[in-house]
Design an enzyme around this catalytic site. Structure first.
Site, PDB file in Angstrom:
ATOM      1  N   ASP A  35     120.683 -67.741   4.930  1.00 19.56           N
ATOM      2  CA  ASP A  35     119.275 -68.043   5.193  1.00 19.56           C
ATOM      3  C   ASP A  35     118.525 -68.210   3.881  1.00 19.56           C
ATOM      4  OD1 ASP A  35     116.772 -68.372   6.254  1.00 19.56           O
ATOM      5  OD2 ASP A  35     116.484 -66.251   6.739  1.00 19.56           O
ATOM      6  N   LYS A  90     112.775 -68.397   0.480  1.00 21.84           N
ATOM      7  CA  LYS A  90     112.702 -67.010   0.050  1.00 21.84           C
ATOM      8  C   LYS A  90     112.721 -66.934  -1.479  1.00 21.84           C
ATOM      9  CE  LYS A  90     115.560 -65.206   3.875  1.00 21.84           C
ATOM     10  NZ  LYS A  90     114.670 -64.171   4.453  1.00 21.84           N
ATOM     11  N   ASP A 113     111.137 -69.352   7.819  1.00 20.92           N
ATOM     12  CA  ASP A 113     111.971 -68.191   7.538  1.00 20.92           C
ATOM     13  C   ASP A 113     112.030 -67.246   8.735  1.00 20.92           C
ATOM     14  OD1 ASP A 113     113.642 -66.608   6.022  1.00 20.92           O
ATOM     15  OD2 ASP A 113     112.024 -65.545   5.006  1.00 20.92           O
ATOM     16  N   ARG A 116     114.989 -65.949  15.514  1.00 21.37           N
ATOM     17  CA  ARG A 116     114.512 -65.860  16.897  1.00 21.37           C
ATOM     18  C   ARG A 116     114.579 -67.205  17.603  1.00 21.37           C
ATOM     19  NH1 ARG A 116     108.982 -63.571  14.790  1.00 21.37           N
ATOM     20  NH2 ARG A 116     110.523 -62.876  13.261  1.00 21.37           N
TER      21      ARG A 116
END
Length: 460
Positions: A233, A240, A310, A314
């Site tokens: 990720d 990030k 980010d 979900r």
């Protein structure tokens, strides 16, 4: 892995006395004078991890190991595991007054202390082996250790060697072992099969996104396990910072834990109908990346406004949950390394979980306490529902404000489980920041031993 199994040769097993600090005086009183003198001269105090070999006519006749004080045992788990690497080579048997779950914990800790992640570097395990103690289910403990090791191995493997392709291969390996049926929907086929959010999250990567759909068993209650499989990720276009990206190989920890639990259930011959769903993607950056402000369609028919790329886990879970929900199983369980908010709330050791059924929650909490696999129930707090409703779409994937991040994520996921009354969600960390007895630094199972203990009662 031989170090994850008990020895079957008890002919020359030497005793390992497990002694609690408050029981040291009584244990010494039961020994002969030579042993008391030896232990006294060595300064053995039964502290956590203390090991003292005991002399005999032909060398080491046995050993005594410390389990620490009541406070030590309340604050730590698997304390007997720390003894294994300090013992001489050979077969050992436990000599102690432990019984029930306490004895099983000591024996399982011994097995878990044999785990090594040695794919990329030689990392030999301990040479000391243990004879399965009387009174424990040795086969079950070996099964649990292997399921835990599978989860750890998958999490520990870097994304260079554990992308969606490799995660699929690992799932197929497990399926081959247990005779599971496997169907995989990949790349451009995802939106055609009405899995649009899995495709949207993973389409920026050169490694195609996919949904891995596995099934096993043809009778009994039905259980669906859904695991987040974000193999790396970057954060997407909401990238990030470097420090936050460092551990993102573990962002498929939900999938790893689900596969570990699936192994435990199938290896036990559980009379259930099991389905495992893993959306496997890499949240990457390219011209194909989904964007902040986009509105995505979902399998459930709900629209989702993207306020932060980010918050992708979900999204992929939502499509998989909607698919699981269509079969109306008796229980759906999702596991995911989903929010930093969960870590802020309870730290890395506790696994927060959510449950729509109070009895399921109570059974799980009792099981978690018995097997020392700590969990903590969080609420599906209804008043926060408005926080995930942005106004221009049905749902918001990343509500602004910075509050209740784990709860709002769980509420988001629950919107995709509409036809299955019993749903549980785990917001896990999946990682040990520091080594502890039986749990080296690195990937970790969380909640799966508790679930393995609890599921037979939950599904009866």
């Amino acid at each position: 892995m031989p170090t994850l199994a008990f020895s079957t040769d008890g002919s020359a097993a030497r005793p390992l006395f497990l002694v609690k600090k408050e029981g040291l005086a009584d244990w010494l009183a039961a020994q002969d004078e030579a042993t008391r003198d030896w232990v006294g001269a060595a300064g053995f105090r039964a502290g956590v991890g203390e090991v003292l070999p005991l002399p005999g006519k032909d060398g080491v006749s046995g050993a005594v190991g410390g389990l620490g004080s009541r406070k030590d045992r309340a604050r730590g788990r698997f304390l007997a595991a720390g003894l294994r690497g300090k013992l001489p080579e050979g077969v050992w048997r436990l000599a102690c007054d432990l019984e029930g779950d306490e004895l099983a914990e000591a024996a399982l800790g011994w097995l878990l202390a044999g785990y090594r992640f040695d794919r990329f570097v030689s990392n030999a395990g301990p040479l000391a082996m243990l004879l399965a103690p009387e009174g424990v289910d040795a086969v079950m403990l070996e099964r649990i250790a292997c399921g835990e090791a599978l989860a750890r191995d998958l999490i520990n493997t870097p994304a260079s060697h554990m992308g969606p392709d490799e995660l699929e291969a690992a799932a197929r390996d497990l399926a081959g072992t247990h005779g599971m049926a496997v169907e995989v929907t990949t790349g451009a086929a995802l939106p055609k099969r009405n899995l649009p959010m899995i495709h949207a999250v993973g389409r920026a990567s050169s490694r195609e996104p996919r949904l891995i759909d596995m099934s096993w068993g043809d009778s009994g209650p039905s259980l669906a396990l859904v695991g987040k499989g974000v193999c790396f990720d970057t954060g997407g276009l909401n990238i990030k910072p470097g420090a936050s990206m460092q551990l993102m190989k573990k962002d498929m920890g939900g999938a790893a834990n689900v596969l570990g639990l699936a192994h435990m259930l199938m290896d036990s011959g559980a009379k259930i109908r099991l389905r495992v769903l893993i959306p496997a993607v890499e949240n990457s950056i390219s011209g194909e990346a989904f964007r902040p402000g986009d509105i995505l369609d979902s399998r459930k028919g709900l629209t989702v406004e993207i306020n932060n790329t980010d918050a992708e886990g979900r999204l992929v879970l939502a499509d998989a949950l909607a698919l699981a929900d269509e079969d109306r199983p008796d229980l759906i369980v999702s596991m995911a390394t989903l929010t930093g908010a969960a870590r802020v709330a309870v730290g890395p050791d506790l696994a927060p979980f959510y449950a729509t059924d109070d009895n399921d929650a109570a059974v799980l909490e009792a099981a978690a306490k018995a097997v020392r696999d700590p969990v903590w129930r969080f609420p599906f707090w209804e008043p926060y529902e408005r926080m995930i409703e942005p106004g221009i779409a049905d749902l918001d994937n990343a509500p602004k404000g910075g509050f209740a991040g784990s709860i709002t994520a769980a509420l988001f996921l629950r919107r995709f489980v509409t036809d299955t009354p019993r749903y549980m969600h785990f917001d896990i960390f999946g990682w040990m920041r520091e080594s502890a007895p039986g749990r080296p630094k690195g990937g970790a199972g969380q909640g799966i031993r508790a679930l393995y203990r609890a599921l037979p009662e939950m599904l009866e």
